[in-house]
Design an enzyme around this catalytic site. Structure first.
Site, PDB file in Angstrom:
ATOM      1  N   HIS A   1       0.945  -1.279   0.110  1.00 34.38           N
ATOM      2  CA  HIS A   1       0.126   0.094  -0.004  1.00 34.38           C
ATOM      3  C   HIS A   1       1.061   1.398  -0.043  1.00 34.38           C
ATOM      4  CE1 HIS A   1      -3.005   2.900   1.470  1.00 34.38           C
ATOM      5  NE2 HIS A   1      -3.807   2.309   0.648  1.00 34.38           N
TER       6      HIS A   1
ATOM      7  N   ASP B   1     -10.188  -1.780   0.527  1.00 36.48           N
ATOM      8  CA  ASP B   1      -9.305  -0.732   0.029  1.00 36.48           C
ATOM      9  C   ASP B   1      -9.513  -0.879  -1.624  1.00 36.48           C
ATOM     10  OD1 ASP B   1      -6.740   1.072   0.753  1.00 36.48           O
ATOM     11  OD2 ASP B   1      -6.218   0.118  -1.394  1.00 36.48           O
TER      12      ASP B   1
END
Length: 300
Positions: free
Chosen positions: A47, A197
């Site tokens: 990420h 996400d």
């Protein structure tokens, strides 16, 4: 009596299932030590936003969800929950080496939660469990598939990379999407943080700008675990892909048993890349014969 002549054969090992009770905590406070060297959090190295390895916004919420499960003495993945009025106040950078310590506090009475890092609150909001998550959802009529999902996984993440998102690993779970970000397909990798996400990434694609946006708030988030796992069981083998829908008029994202309503994002400036230093020299050259001359000769 022949029993003394009969012996047990212990040459083979046989494994049996061991059932353990879920741990239960008495208080609503829990300290989490985050390290990318830990197998449980290693996937978060994928990420990366604007060159920085940031803790995912959905990671904070999953920590709160886990804490509620520990308070009830149940597996959090078996508890349907509702988040409300979530505010992301500050981003947390994950170092390649070392540990980040987060303190998760959930009040039993009101359900208000707060996540603190370095003595400063980074996320606040409210959470409560629900036995009837369908009543908490909007359950809108999903749009028809009039537009084909022309963007492949490679196309999708190339576009996000141009905006400053350098996702990798489980955070590259969007397999296809429409060009306007209204619909797509997400792979389920048995990871709630990455799955939610990926849902937010679809919403980001729909923003008609190549600016760098980060989530700053969520009005309401409903996680219906029963519906989610029922959909997984109904899927064909080796095909755990969920359709995802971003309904702009309602500011709503729906996929599986998850419904995200009222996502708020803010545009942040991208960091300027420091270039390599350049050493320059100035030389004075005669206008006609192109003969070189020194600075002293040129001045005089």
């Amino acid at each position: 009596m022949i029993s003394p002549l009969i012996k047990w054969d212990h040459s083979d090992d046989w494994y049996v299932t061991s059932y353990k009770m879920q741990k239960k905590i008495t208080s609503g406070e829990r300290i989490i030590e985050l390290s990318l060297a830990d197998d449980d959090y290693q996937y978060m190295a994928g990420h990366v936003i604007d060159g920085r390895n940031l803790l995912p916004a959905t990671g904070y919420l999953t920590f709160v969800w886990q804490t509620v499960g520990l308070m009830k003495g149940e597996l959090y993945t078996e508890i349907s929950v509702v988040f409300q009025d979530v505010k992301f106040l500050r981003a947390t950078t994950l170092p390649k080496e070392g540990i980040i310590e987060l303190t998760v506090v959930v009040q039993k009475g009101t359900g208000r939660f707060e996540i603190v890092e370095g003595g400063v609150a980074v996320v606040t909001g409210y959470i409560h469990t629900t036995l009837n998550p369908c009543m908490e959802k909007m359950n809108p009529k999903l749009p028809e598939k009039n537009e084909s999902e022309e963007m492949t996984c490679k196309d999708f993440y190339k576009e996000l990379r141009l905006r400053g998102y350098n996702y990798d690993g489980l955070f590259k779970g969007v397999k296809s999407a429409t060009t306007n970000g209204s619909r797509g397909t997400i792979a389920w990798s048995d990871n709630w943080v990455a799955f939610m996400d990926n849902m937010l990434q679809i919403q980001i694609l729909g923003i008609d700008s190549r600016s760098l946006c980060v989530p700053t708030g969520i009005q309401k988030l409903v996680i219906d675990t029963t519906s989610h796992f029922n959909q997984i069981r109904a899927m064909p083998k080796n095909n755990n892909d969920f359709p995802v829908y971003a309904i702009r008029k309602l500011n709503l994202i729906v996929s599986g048993g998850v419904e995200i309503r009222g996502l708020k994002v803010s545009v942040i400036p991208r960091r300027k890349r420091g270039g390599d230093p350049v050493l320059e020299s100035y030389k004075y050259v005669a206008h006609r014969d192109r003969a070189k001359m020194s600075l002293k000769e040129a001045v005089h």
